[in-house]
Enzyme design. Structure first.
Site, mmCIF file in Angstrom:
data_model
loop_
_atom_site.group_PDB
_atom_site.id
_atom_site.type_symbol
_atom_site.label_atom_id
_atom_site.label_comp_id
_atom_site.label_asym_id
_atom_site.label_seq_id
_atom_site.Cartn_x
_atom_site.Cartn_y
_atom_site.Cartn_z
ATOM 1 N N ARG A 1 0.821 -1.217 0.000
ATOM 2 C CA ARG A 1 0.000 0.000 0.000
ATOM 3 C C ARG A 1 0.864 1.280 0.000
ATOM 4 N NH1 ARG A 1 -3.120 -3.644 -0.778
ATOM 5 N NH2 ARG A 1 -5.243 -3.856 0.027
ATOM 6 N N SER B 1 -10.890 -0.598 2.980
ATOM 7 C CA SER B 1 -10.221 -0.745 4.281
ATOM 8 C C SER B 1 -9.826 0.629 4.805
ATOM 9 C CB SER B 1 -8.952 -1.578 4.141
ATOM 10 O OG SER B 1 -9.232 -2.857 3.634
ATOM 11 N N GLU C 1 -5.409 3.891 5.940
ATOM 12 C CA GLU C 1 -5.029 3.654 4.543
ATOM 13 C C GLU C 1 -5.432 4.826 3.641
ATOM 14 O OE1 GLU C 1 -5.700 -0.190 2.184
ATOM 15 O OE2 GLU C 1 -6.925 1.291 1.151
HETATM 16 P P1 FAD Z 1 -8.335 8.697 -5.307
HETATM 17 O O1 FAD Z 1 -9.052 8.329 -4.066
HETATM 18 O O2 FAD Z 1 -8.933 9.739 -6.172
HETATM 19 O O3 FAD Z 1 -6.852 9.121 -4.930
HETATM 20 C C1 FAD Z 1 -6.066 8.331 -4.086
HETATM 21 C C2 FAD Z 1 -4.673 8.951 -3.987
HETATM 22 O O4 FAD Z 1 -4.017 8.878 -5.238
HETATM 23 C C3 FAD Z 1 -4.698 10.431 -3.633
HETATM 24 O O5 FAD Z 1 -3.572 10.733 -2.859
HETATM 25 C C4 FAD Z 1 -4.604 11.125 -4.989
HETATM 26 O O6 FAD Z 1 -4.043 12.409 -4.895
HETATM 27 C C5 FAD Z 1 -3.698 10.176 -5.727
HETATM 28 N N1 FAD Z 1 -3.938 10.160 -7.163
HETATM 29 C C6 FAD Z 1 -5.077 9.743 -7.779
HETATM 30 N N2 FAD Z 1 -4.930 9.832 -9.112
HETATM 31 C C7 FAD Z 1 -3.695 10.345 -9.326
HETATM 32 C C8 FAD Z 1 -2.964 10.700 -10.496
HETATM 33 N N3 FAD Z 1 -3.484 10.551 -11.719
HETATM 34 N N4 FAD Z 1 -1.708 11.201 -10.341
HETATM 35 C C9 FAD Z 1 -1.167 11.343 -9.115
HETATM 36 N N5 FAD Z 1 -1.808 11.028 -7.975
HETATM 37 C C10 FAD Z 1 -3.048 10.541 -8.081
HETATM 38 N N6 FAD Z 1 -7.577 -0.707 -2.565
HETATM 39 C C11 FAD Z 1 -6.782 -1.782 -2.692
HETATM 40 O O7 FAD Z 1 -5.548 -1.657 -2.823
HETATM 41 N N7 FAD Z 1 -7.296 -3.047 -2.678
HETATM 42 C C12 FAD Z 1 -8.623 -3.288 -2.549
HETATM 43 O O8 FAD Z 1 -9.055 -4.445 -2.546
HETATM 44 C C13 FAD Z 1 -9.484 -2.176 -2.417
HETATM 45 N N8 FAD Z 1 -10.820 -2.351 -2.259
HETATM 46 C C14 FAD Z 1 -11.636 -1.272 -2.127
HETATM 47 C C15 FAD Z 1 -13.014 -1.503 -1.984
HETATM 48 C C16 FAD Z 1 -13.871 -0.431 -1.848
HETATM 49 C C17 FAD Z 1 -15.362 -0.696 -1.699
HETATM 50 C C18 FAD Z 1 -13.368 0.900 -1.866
HETATM 51 C C19 FAD Z 1 -14.313 2.065 -1.763
HETATM 52 C C20 FAD Z 1 -12.013 1.128 -1.989
HETATM 53 C C21 FAD Z 1 -11.120 0.038 -2.119
HETATM 54 N N9 FAD Z 1 -9.737 0.218 -2.264
HETATM 55 C C22 FAD Z 1 -8.919 -0.873 -2.428
HETATM 56 C C23 FAD Z 1 -9.146 1.572 -2.220
HETATM 57 C C24 FAD Z 1 -9.200 2.334 -3.581
HETATM 58 O O9 FAD Z 1 -10.147 1.755 -4.436
HETATM 59 C C25 FAD Z 1 -7.844 2.317 -4.273
HETATM 60 O O10 FAD Z 1 -6.868 2.948 -3.462
HETATM 61 C C26 FAD Z 1 -7.876 3.035 -5.621
HETATM 62 O O11 FAD Z 1 -6.690 2.831 -6.330
HETATM 63 C C27 FAD Z 1 -8.122 4.540 -5.470
HETATM 64 O O12 FAD Z 1 -8.377 5.044 -6.772
HETATM 65 P P2 FAD Z 1 -9.028 6.475 -6.979
HETATM 66 O O13 FAD Z 1 -8.925 6.791 -8.427
HETATM 67 O O14 FAD Z 1 -10.383 6.509 -6.401
HETATM 68 O O15 FAD Z 1 -8.028 7.392 -6.152
HETATM 69 N N1 EPU Z 2 -11.123 -10.583 9.663
HETATM 70 C C1 EPU Z 2 -11.813 -10.666 10.850
HETATM 71 N N2 EPU Z 2 -12.856 -9.797 11.049
HETATM 72 C C2 EPU Z 2 -13.219 -8.879 10.134
HETATM 73 C C3 EPU Z 2 -12.496 -8.776 8.932
HETATM 74 C C4 EPU Z 2 -11.436 -9.655 8.716
HETATM 75 O O1 EPU Z 2 -11.524 -11.499 11.695
HETATM 76 O O2 EPU Z 2 -14.172 -8.147 10.379
HETATM 77 C C5 EPU Z 2 -10.051 -11.559 9.408
HETATM 78 C C6 EPU Z 2 -10.513 -12.602 8.376
HETATM 79 O O3 EPU Z 2 -11.187 -13.650 8.988
HETATM 80 C C7 EPU Z 2 -9.203 -13.049 7.762
HETATM 81 C C8 EPU Z 2 -8.353 -11.789 7.828
HETATM 82 O O4 EPU Z 2 -8.948 -10.929 8.787
HETATM 83 O O5 EPU Z 2 -8.595 -14.032 8.558
HETATM 84 C C9 EPU Z 2 -8.225 -11.084 6.490
HETATM 85 O O6 EPU Z 2 -9.525 -10.649 6.062
HETATM 86 P P1 EPU Z 2 -9.876 -10.343 4.531
HETATM 87 O O7 EPU Z 2 -9.518 -11.519 3.690
HETATM 88 O O8 EPU Z 2 -11.269 -9.855 4.469
HETATM 89 O O9 EPU Z 2 -8.865 -9.202 4.122
HETATM 90 P P2 EPU Z 2 -8.369 -7.899 4.888
HETATM 91 O O10 EPU Z 2 -6.996 -8.133 5.379
HETATM 92 O O11 EPU Z 2 -9.380 -7.426 5.857
HETATM 93 C C10 EPU Z 2 -7.194 -6.960 2.777
HETATM 94 C C11 EPU Z 2 -7.079 -5.658 2.067
HETATM 95 C C12 EPU Z 2 -8.279 -5.445 1.158
HETATM 96 C C13 EPU Z 2 -8.316 -6.577 0.141
HETATM 97 C C14 EPU Z 2 -8.408 -7.908 0.876
HETATM 98 C C15 EPU Z 2 -8.295 -9.081 -0.067
HETATM 99 C C16 EPU Z 2 -5.750 -4.171 3.429
HETATM 100 C C17 EPU Z 2 -5.729 -2.996 4.331
HETATM 101 N N3 EPU Z 2 -6.951 -4.570 3.005
HETATM 102 O O12 EPU Z 2 -8.304 -6.875 3.640
HETATM 103 O O13 EPU Z 2 -8.100 -4.216 0.462
HETATM 104 O O14 EPU Z 2 -9.414 -6.436 -0.733
HETATM 105 O O15 EPU Z 2 -7.317 -8.015 1.826
HETATM 106 O O16 EPU Z 2 -6.994 -9.188 -0.517
HETATM 107 O O17 EPU Z 2 -4.699 -4.703 3.090
HETATM 108 C C18 EPU Z 2 -8.502 -1.879 0.616
HETATM 109 O O18 EPU Z 2 -7.274 -1.745 0.587
HETATM 110 O O19 EPU Z 2 -9.292 -0.903 0.649
HETATM 111 C C19 EPU Z 2 -9.057 -3.227 0.595
HETATM 112 C C20 EPU Z 2 -10.369 -3.487 0.642
#
Ligand code: FAD
Ligand code: EPU
Length: 338
Positions: A164, A238, A334
């Site tokens: 991240r 997250s 995050e």
């Molecule tokens: P923004 O929120 O608009 O920006 C994020 C950051 O990047 C800011 O600092 C911004 O200034 C910078 N930035 C954006 N675009 C540019 C650019 N073109 N040039 C320079 N800087 C820039 N993240 C994960 O890693 N894994 C996940 O599984 C995951 N699951 C998610 C699930 C949900 C439901 C939600 C709401 C979010 C999740 N995220 C996850 C977080 C998010 O989706 C990612 O971080 C995504 O890449 C953000 O994209 P954005 O375009 O919305 O960025």
């Molecule tokens: N867990 C709990 N309770 C909860 C949630 C999770 O006990 O309420 C435990 C689960 O049972 C499991 C472990 O935590 O043992 C991991 O959970 P999960 O697989 O849901 O993933 P996470 O670690 O909570 C991370 C990323 C997610 C990504 C998933 C899948 C981070 C901060 N988050 O979540 O990314 O989608 O793994 O790879 O690394 C994001 O970055 O916004 C994001 C959603």
């Protein structure tokens, strides 16, 4: 390129919190960006680069210029027998791009399906899910340096990618405006199915011929079951990173809490599940005022309706304090907090 005044940012952040920007411009090309930066009306203003707003929490109005990335276009820039190098405009929707790659039988991004946001943000925090990080498929990132207006290209080896994190998250923030990202994708899929939820879903499905497309569908299904859809419930995924600690710190914790999930990292350190820590502190499903902790995933904070960014931030701090008090572990947010 028109620069708008006093624009609401509520439609531009997935927490759907109210905030506004003094100045706002949609950027559709590098030339657009240079024109805006040369505009005397915004000279010297602080700026914020925005993609889909899915990793940002606004706790106040932004006193400056918001540059919303809307640079589009996808092209195959090079191919050999094994790989295709695909360049995507930073304003392309991430999930639509993942679908595009699968449709063209270019593989590697299938585990990253359904992550909200734009392509340009994908290297910023090195997005990751279900055993894959985008850095594994990255070739280069094209940017414009904001101070000089000059193009600057970063090869993946210069991006300082980690869990991240990347060079683009380091201060000063918003130094480089990412205009496009080039990925090196495989022509023959190498499926990553080791993540517990994924392995379980595949076993349940008993599918004999797993393809990248099917794997991507399975991942979409897992995500829909666990994570709230920002179109229905404000959130930024997250809210905290999973803490990474040393084996020496893990040992007493694991003895005291035998059920604590922990995952060995390639560097020998241990990743702790922040969602578990938060759930153990009794937060899962709790609501305070207009915001709360998502009932299906304790790592996700949600805006039930009309919460201010400052309320969500206050809740996150209370949660982090309780985790610190019970486990001695610091949680780091995050999303970017502004
Ligand atoms: P923004 O929120 O608009 O920006 C994020 C950051 O990047 C800011 O600092 C911004 O200034 C910078 N930035 C954006 N675009 C540019 C650019 N073109 N040039 C320079 N800087 C820039 N993240 C994960 O890693 N894994 C996940 O599984 C995951 N699951 C998610 C699930 C949900 C439901 C939600 C709401 C979010 C999740 N995220 C996850 C977080 C998010 O989706 C990612 O971080 C995504 O890449 C953000 O994209 P954005 O375009 O919305 O960025
Ligand atoms: N867990 C709990 N309770 C909860 C949630 C999770 O006990 O309420 C435990 C689960 O049972 C499991 C472990 O935590 O043992 C991991 O959970 P999960 O697989 O849901 O993933 P996470 O670690 O909570 C991370 C990323 C997610 C990504 C998933 C899948 C981070 C901060 N988050 O979540 O990314 O989608 O793994 O790879 O690394 C994001 O970055 O916004 C994001 C959603």
């Amino acid at each position: 390129m028109p620069i708008a005044r006093d624009v609401s940012l509520q439609p531009f952040n997935t927490f759907a919190v109210a905030a506004s920007a003094n100045y706002f411009a949609a950027i559709t090309s590098s030339e657009d960006l240079r024109t805006v930066l040369d505009d005397a009306a915004v000279a010297g203003q602080p700026h914020l680069i925005l993609g889909g707003g899915s990793n940002i929490l606004f706790t106040r109005d932004f006193d400056g210029l918001v540059l919303k990335n809307e640079i589009h276009g996808i092209q195959v820039v090079k191919e050999d027998n094994a790989h295709a190098w695909v360049r995507a405009g930073a304003g392309e929707d991430w999930d639509a791009f993942v679908r595009w790659t699968l449709k063209h039988r270019f593989y590697g991004l299938e585990n990253l399906a359904l992550i909200p946001g734009a392509v340009g943000a994908s290297p910023v925090q090195n997005i990751g899910a279900y055993g894959v990080e985008v850095g594994e498929l990255l070739e280069q990132v094209d940017t414009v340096e904001m101070a000089s207006g000059e193009p600057r290209r970063f090869h993946v080896s210069e991006c300082e990618l980690g869990y991240r994190t990347s060079i683009f998250k380091q201060p000063p923030r918003d130094r480089y405006f990412i205009t496009s990202v080039t990925f090196r994708l495989r022509k023959r899929a190498r499926l990553v199915t080791t993540y517990t939820d994924v392995a379980r879903a595949i076993a349940e499905e008993a599918t004999d011929a797993l393809t990248a497309e099917k794997l991507s569908d399975i991942i979409r299904r897992i995500r829909r079951g666990k994570l709230p859809d920002p179109a229905e419930l404000g959130n930024a995924g997250s809210f905290f990173k999973n803490p990474v600690i040393s084996v020496a710190r893990l040992e007493p914790l694991a003895t005291e809490h035998p059920g604590m999930p922990h995952f060995l990292q390639p560097d020998g350190r241990i990743k702790i599940a922040a969602g578990w820590l938060i759930e153990q502190c009794g937060w899962k499903g709790k609501r305070t005022g207009s915001c709360g902790v998502y009932p299906q995933q304790a790592l996700v904070l949600v805006n039930y309706s009309g919460a201010a960014g400052s309320e969500i931030l206050a809740l996150s701090r209370t949660i982090a304090h309780s985790v610190k008090a019970r486990f001695g572990i610091d949680l780091e947010p995050e999303p970017r907090i502004l």
